[in-house]
Every structure is written in C-alpha cells, then in structure tokens.
Write a protein that holds these residues in place. Sequence first.
Motif, PDB file in Angstrom:
ATOM      1  N   THR A 107       0.132  32.271  16.217  1.00  0.00           N
ATOM      2  CA  THR A 107      -1.288  31.494  16.517  1.00  0.00           C
ATOM      3  C   THR A 107      -1.639  31.771  18.134  1.00  0.00           C
ATOM      4  N   LEU A 108      -1.029  31.611  18.999  1.00  0.00           N
ATOM      5  CA  LEU A 108      -1.344  32.163  20.283  1.00  0.00           C
ATOM      6  C   LEU A 108      -1.966  33.258  20.451  1.00  0.00           C
ATOM      7  N   VAL A 109      -1.045  34.424  19.842  1.00  0.00           N
ATOM      8  CA  VAL A 109      -1.692  35.658  20.088  1.00  0.00           C
ATOM      9  C   VAL A 109      -2.829  36.057  19.220  1.00  0.00           C
ATOM     10  N   VAL A 110      -3.094  35.337  18.219  1.00  0.00           N
ATOM     11  CA  VAL A 110      -4.289  35.660  17.345  1.00  0.00           C
ATOM     12  C   VAL A 110      -5.341  34.972  17.943  1.00  0.00           C
ATOM     13  N   ILE A 111      -5.405  33.768  18.504  1.00  0.00           N
ATOM     14  CA  ILE A 111      -6.513  33.208  19.130  1.00  0.00           C
ATOM     15  C   ILE A 111      -6.907  33.827  20.352  1.00  0.00           C
ATOM     16  N   ALA A 112      -6.057  34.645  21.089  1.00  0.00           N
ATOM     17  CA  ALA A 112      -6.420  35.225  22.228  1.00  0.00           C
ATOM     18  C   ALA A 112      -6.818  36.722  21.997  1.00  0.00           C
ATOM     19  N   GLY A 113      -6.893  37.042  20.755  1.00  0.00           N
ATOM     20  CA  GLY A 113      -7.385  38.251  20.127  1.00  0.00           C
ATOM     21  C   GLY A 113      -6.495  39.354  19.955  1.00  0.00           C
ATOM     22  N   GLY A 114      -5.308  38.841  19.846  1.00  0.00           N
ATOM     23  CA  GLY A 114      -4.195  39.819  19.733  1.00  0.00           C
ATOM     24  C   GLY A 114      -3.478  39.898  18.105  1.00  0.00           C
ATOM     25  N   PHE A 115      -2.297  40.403  18.062  1.00  0.00           N
ATOM     26  CA  PHE A 115      -1.652  40.438  17.044  1.00  0.00           C
ATOM     27  C   PHE A 115      -0.171  41.006  17.268  1.00  0.00           C
ATOM     28  N   ASP A 116       0.826  40.223  16.543  1.00  0.00           N
ATOM     29  CA  ASP A 116       2.310  40.409  16.821  1.00  0.00           C
ATOM     30  C   ASP A 116       3.164  40.782  15.634  1.00  0.00           C
ATOM     31  N   LEU A 117       3.539  41.798  15.493  1.00  0.00           N
ATOM     32  CA  LEU A 117       4.258  42.059  14.297  1.00  0.00           C
ATOM     33  C   LEU A 117       5.734  42.239  14.628  1.00  0.00           C
ATOM     34  N   SER A 118       6.102  42.223  15.874  1.00  0.00           N
ATOM     35  CA  SER A 118       7.147  42.385  16.349  1.00  0.00           C
ATOM     36  C   SER A 118       8.215  40.997  15.793  1.00  0.00           C
ATOM     37  N   VAL A 119       7.560  39.938  15.595  1.00  0.00           N
ATOM     38  CA  VAL A 119       8.375  38.765  15.287  1.00  0.00           C
ATOM     39  C   VAL A 119       9.379  39.207  14.326  1.00  0.00           C
ATOM     40  N   ALA A 120       9.123  39.810  13.360  1.00  0.00           N
ATOM     41  CA  ALA A 120      10.107  40.297  12.064  1.00  0.00           C
ATOM     42  C   ALA A 120      11.410  40.829  12.701  1.00  0.00           C
ATOM     43  N   GLY A 121      11.372  41.580  13.821  1.00  0.00           N
ATOM     44  CA  GLY A 121      12.406  42.190  14.662  1.00  0.00           C
ATOM     45  C   GLY A 121      13.114  41.389  15.698  1.00  0.00           C
ATOM     46  N   VAL A 122      12.250  40.351  16.379  1.00  0.00           N
ATOM     47  CA  VAL A 122      12.868  39.434  17.139  1.00  0.00           C
ATOM     48  C   VAL A 122      13.736  38.474  16.502  1.00  0.00           C
ATOM     49  N   ALA A 123      13.388  37.926  15.445  1.00  0.00           N
ATOM     50  CA  ALA A 123      13.871  36.689  14.771  1.00  0.00           C
ATOM     51  C   ALA A 123      15.437  37.177  14.466  1.00  0.00           C
ATOM     52  N   PRO A 124      15.510  38.322  13.756  1.00  0.00           N
ATOM     53  CA  PRO A 124      17.178  38.881  13.463  1.00  0.00           C
ATOM     54  C   PRO A 124      17.780  39.072  14.542  1.00  0.00           C
ATOM     55  N   LEU A 125      17.008  39.679  15.589  1.00  0.00           N
ATOM     56  CA  LEU A 125      17.803  39.962  16.798  1.00  0.00           C
ATOM     57  C   LEU A 125      18.438  38.912  17.542  1.00  0.00           C
ATOM     58  N   SER A 126      17.567  37.620  17.807  1.00  0.00           N
ATOM     59  CA  SER A 126      18.071  36.722  18.329  1.00  0.00           C
ATOM     60  C   SER A 126      19.076  36.034  17.487  1.00  0.00           C
ATOM     61  N   ALA A 127      19.031  36.114  16.154  1.00  0.00           N
ATOM     62  CA  ALA A 127      19.990  35.233  15.289  1.00  0.00           C
ATOM     63  C   ALA A 127      21.357  36.035  15.460  1.00  0.00           C
ATOM     64  N   VAL A 128      21.417  37.449  15.737  1.00  0.00           N
ATOM     65  CA  VAL A 128      22.578  38.006  15.949  1.00  0.00           C
ATOM     66  C   VAL A 128      23.173  37.776  17.260  1.00  0.00           C
ATOM     67  N   ILE A 129      22.405  37.587  18.096  1.00  0.00           N
ATOM     68  CA  ILE A 129      22.718  37.370  19.736  1.00  0.00           C
ATOM     69  C   ILE A 129      23.324  36.037  19.665  1.00  0.00           C
TER      70      ILE A 129
END
Length: 346
Positions: A86-108
């Motif tokens: 939501t924060l990224v979209v409000i500021a006019g951006g876009f974040d697809l990397s969340v789908a990689g960050v979530a599993p990375l943080s899970a295994v870490i």
Amino acid sequence: MTIETHEEHLSTSSPVPRPDATSAEAAAGAASRVRSHLIQSFGIAAFLIVLVLVFASLTPRFLTGDNVEGILTSIAFIGVVSLGQTLVVIAGGFDLSVAGVAPLSAVIFASLVNSDMAIVLAIVAAVLVGGVVGAVNGIIVTWGGINPLITTLGTLSIAGGLAFTIVDGQSVPIDNVSAGFMAETNLFWVPNQVWLAATATVVLALVLRYTTYGRALYALGGNREASRLAGMRVDALATSTYVLSGSLAALGGVILASQLLAGDGNLGSDAALLSVAAVVLGGGSLLGGAGGALGTAAGVLVLGVLANGLTLMHVSTFYQQMATGAVLLVAVGFSRVRATAMRSIA
C-alpha cells in the motif's frame, strides 16, 4: 496533474500552499474527497456482503466460528504484506519482490532459530534482510531511474533463488516449538498473527491520516514534480516506502514460518499478485496518490472470503487462481471508472 488538482485531493495541510484558494474551492475539494471515499467504501462493502451471502447460502459451514477464525488466520500473512505494498502504491511505485522476500525471510528465520539464536533476534534479522532488499529496490528505482516493475521483478528472482539456495531446495522444520508463537491463541482466543496484522493496519491507517509523512506520500504519488518543487526529498521518500514494504514482507514470511513451524522457498510465492489485488480492491490506484490501510484490509478480507468459500465448495485451486485474477481485473476496471467519475465531478 497540476498542483491545484493535487491539493484538492489532499487535506488542507498540503505541503504546497495556494494563497489564492477560495473557501468555495476548498469546500468543493472536500466534497470530492468524501464522494470518492463513499463510492469506494460502498463498492467494497457491497461486494463483500454479496460474497458472504452467496457462500453462506451454498455451504452451512461458512459462517461457523471455527471457519471465521480460519479466514482471519489465513489472511494475516497477506494482510501484513499488503500494508507494505500500500505504501509503495500510494507513492506511485510497485513492488513485486515481496513474493521473494517472504520466503527468504522464512528460511532465514527457520535457519537462525535452528542454530539456537533467540527467537526475537531471529525475527529482527529476518526483517532487516527484507529492509535491505527494499533499500536496494528504492535505490535502483529512484537514483538509477529503472522502472519499478523491472527492478522488483529482478529482485524477486534474486531473493527467491537465494531462499532456495540457503535450504538447498528443501523444507526446513523448526525444532524449537516456541517459534510457533504466531499461531498461538491468547486474547479472545484469536491467534497472535491476527492481532499483529490488525495492529499494523490500525497503526498504518493513523500514520497515513494524521502524520506529515503520510500526507507526503499522497503528494508524491499524486504529483512527483510538484512535490519536488515544494522542497520534498522525493527520492528518499520513495525509497522509504520500498524499505518498509520489504520489511513488512519479511515479517509476513516470519508469520508463515511460525505458523507452519518450517521454512520453505515456496512460502508466500503468490504474495505479489495477492497484495496488489488487495490494494487495488481497497481503493488504491496503480498511478499513485490513492489508497489506504483500512481499504487494503477490506480488500484482503474479500480475497480471504473468496478463497475460503471456494475451498469449502471443493473448487480446484487452479480455478481459485483464475477467480483471484478475475477479481483483480474487475477491481482495476472499477478503479479506472471511479477515477474518471471523480475527475468529471471535481
């Protein structure tokens, strides 16, 4: 969008002053904002009510207490991730990397807990990794001038690949059962992960509504050049949204790992689609300058109800994915129609 139009969209505390603004113009701007919120609120509420009524009539198990708790538990992860989006979209951006960050943080998180690190420190480390990925995204997008879609798609692949590399493509069970605290129920028998998601939603809603930072994000998404001319540090501001998005996505990965007591490179791989769908359903615009935490929470709830209802009806997961995609397209179409309507009556 001109500075004048942007100010009418924001509150009267906009960072770009208009000495020549009349009280009639201010009233018109306020009325326009109210109409916009009413239209969006009515749309998402009506859609949610229709979904509930349909599924309640098709399966008697839908409105049971256990199933309602199951819905809330299942959406806690994507709810937290969607707040960052939501924060990224409000500021006019876009974040697809969340789908990689979530599993990375899970295994870490799983790996650190299994190495006897304190659970709190393991959480902090996992969230910090997500923040670093977000910072990289922000730097590349703002100072590098690379399209957010391309940038975050690249970091999605890197983070997701790193997650599989750390665990050698295997699922890693967490030995310490105390790490499953997110799934435990305490206050009113509601799981901790649900309380966490709800608290994060309320906090973000207050930040966006009542702080200078929140108003600056709407200004940035509404008109980047006007924000720059007003003296805002637009690059730093935009980068901060990616850092927060990465951190919240990492926290979402910790929620999943704690809930399942395992770390896996496949956890949360659908976070990008679902988080964007939730933001758009909740009134966010992919052009920036619109959206909110409470609206996103409503969008997450719609997606959760839809998935749960289809599951109770024994609908294949493949068709569920198709339904989610269709809902996203409808939401984008509704957002476009709403934006056009508001411009015509502003």
